[in-house]
Enzyme design. Sequence first.
Site, short mmCIF file in Angstrom:
data_model
loop_
_atom_site.label_atom_id
_atom_site.label_comp_id
_atom_site.label_asym_id
_atom_site.label_seq_id
_atom_site.Cartn_x
_atom_site.Cartn_y
_atom_site.Cartn_z
N ASP A 2 7.86 -9.51 -22.31
CA ASP A 2 8.33 -10.67 -21.56
C ASP A 2 7.70 -10.59 -20.18
O ASP A 2 8.15 -9.85 -19.31
CB ASP A 2 9.86 -10.66 -21.50
N TYR A 6 16.19 -8.81 -18.62
CA TYR A 6 16.66 -10.20 -18.60
C TYR A 6 15.63 -11.06 -19.29
O TYR A 6 14.43 -10.95 -19.01
CB TYR A 6 16.86 -10.68 -17.16
N LYS A 34 7.48 -19.06 -15.05
CA LYS A 34 7.29 -18.92 -13.60
C LYS A 34 5.86 -19.26 -13.13
O LYS A 34 5.50 -20.42 -13.13
CB LYS A 34 7.78 -17.55 -13.16
C1 LIG Z 1 13.19 -15.83 -15.17
C2 LIG Z 1 13.04 -15.04 -16.42
C3 LIG Z 1 13.33 -15.58 -17.68
C4 LIG Z 1 13.95 -16.94 -17.84
O1 LIG Z 1 13.13 -17.96 -17.40
P1 LIG Z 1 13.79 -19.38 -17.02
O2 LIG Z 1 12.61 -20.24 -16.69
O3 LIG Z 1 14.71 -19.13 -15.89
O4 LIG Z 1 14.51 -19.85 -18.23
C5 LIG Z 1 13.04 -14.83 -18.81
N1 LIG Z 1 12.51 -13.60 -18.71
C6 LIG Z 1 12.24 -13.04 -17.53
C7 LIG Z 1 11.63 -11.68 -17.48
C8 LIG Z 1 12.51 -13.73 -16.34
O5 LIG Z 1 12.28 -13.15 -15.17
#
Ligand SMILES: *Cc1c(COP(=O)(O)O)cnc(C)c1O
Length: 448
Positions: A235, A143, A264
Amino acid sequence: MNEEHSRALYDRALSVMPGGVNSAVRAAIEPYPFFVAKGDGGHVVDADGNRYIDWVMGLGPLLLGHDLPDPVEAAIQRHASRGPMYGTPTEIEVELAEFVVRHVPSVEKIRFVNSGTEATVSAVRLARGHTGRNRIVVMQGGYHGAQESTLVDGDAENPRPSSAGIPQSFAEHTIPVPFNDEDAMREVFEEHGEEIAAVMTEPILANYGIVYPEDGYLECLREITRDHGALLIFDEVITGFRVGGLGCAQSRFGVTPDLTTFGKVIGGGFPVGAIGGKAHVVDGFSPSGPVFQAGTFSGHPVTMAAGLETLRFAAENDVYDHVNRLGERLRTGLSELLVDRAPEYTVVGTDSLFKLVFTRDGPGPNSHEEQCVSGCRQEPTCPRYDHCPKTGADVRRSDTDRWRRLFWGEMKAEGVFLSQNGFESQFVSYGHTDEDVERTLAAYEEAL
Ligand SMILES: *Cc1c(COP(=O)(O)O)cnc(C)c1O
C-alpha cells in the site's frame, strides 16, 4: 490569536455534519479545528487571517505545495473547462497510466479509482479473486483507509473489528500481525498458509508514527508470500511518488510486490486511488477478468491531468532533491534539539516525511552522533535501537496525549501547523523554503 471565524464556522458545522467534519482526524484538534481560507506555497491562511507553516499538506497529496506550477494549473483548468467528465475514456487516462508503468518497477497495468480506500478495497477483492482464498494478513497499526477488511484490531488468534458496523464474521478473514516481526509472519503462514490470499502492508508504516522496516523484513514478506502462493500488496498510498522518487518505496527497497495501491500524490491534489501490478493479476478486474470493479468518476480527466502534470513536473525539475533535502534538514535539526531537550524521544521519517515520536523509554544518546541522525532506520548499532518504535504498538505506547493536548497547540501558537495527532506523518512540499525549516525548528525548540 483571533479565531472568531473558525469558531463560528465550527459551531455551524456541528449542526449539520457529524463531529463538524468530513473526515475523522480533522476533529482531533481541540477545542476546534481552524478552518482554512487558502493555501500559499508552504503555508495556509485560516478564516481569521492567521498564517501557518503547513507540514500537513492535505495529509500527503500536495507534493508541490499550495501554489501549483503553471503547467499543472493550466492542465487542470483546460480539462475542467472542457466539461468535467464523460463516462467514456479519454487520452489523459492512458497518458497517466503509461507514465506510472514507465516509472514504477512492478506496475505493468493499472486501474484508476477515486480514493486510497477504494484502491485497497479493490486490491483485496482482486487478490481474493486471483487466489480463490479469503484471508488477508495486515500489520497492527497499518492503515488502508476506511474499509471493512482492514479496520481490524487484535491479533492472529483474536481479530476483531476496530469500528462499529463491521461484523465479527468479516474480521475473521483478516489476520493482524506486528510489523517487523518475521517470526510472527512465519507462524501465521505455517498455520493458515493455504487460506491466505495476500499480505497487505505499507512498505514503511506511515500512519502510525513513521516506522521503517528492519533490514530484510520486506524481502522476507516477498519470499514467504511467493512460497505459499499468496500475493504481496504494497500500500503505497502515502509512500508512492514520495519515498524513492518516481520509482516509489519499492524501488528504494528493491522489493517487487505483486500489487501496489496508490492514492494521494498520484492525483496531484484531487480525489484519486489506483491499483497497479503484474498484467496477469490486474487483468483479473472486469471487463478483462471476473473481479467486478467499476466507478462513475474513475479516471476523472481533471484528476488525471493534475496527477500527470504533477509527476511530469517532478520528473523535469528538482522537486525530489528539494523536498528530501528539507526533510533531511528537519530530521537532523530535530535530532540535534533532542540531545538536550528530550533525549528519550525518537525522530522518524525519510525523504520528505518527518515526525517526532514522544517515546518514553530508554536512555537517550549523549551526543548527536550516537543516534540515527537523520531519522530512525532501525540500525542495530544505534544506542536507542532497543527503544525506537518497531511496530504500531510501540508508537501507541508513546506520549500521544502530551503530543496532541500540549505540544500541538504550542506549535500552532508559534505559527506551525503539524499533523493532528501523535500518529500521522508530516510532509515537506516543493512550496517549502529553508526559512520555513529554520522557523519550524525554532518553534520546536520553544515547544519541547
Ligand atoms: C490515506 C491512506 C489510505 C486511504 O486513502 P483515502 O484516499 O483517504 O481513502 C490508504 N492507505 C494508506 C497507506 C493511506 O495513507
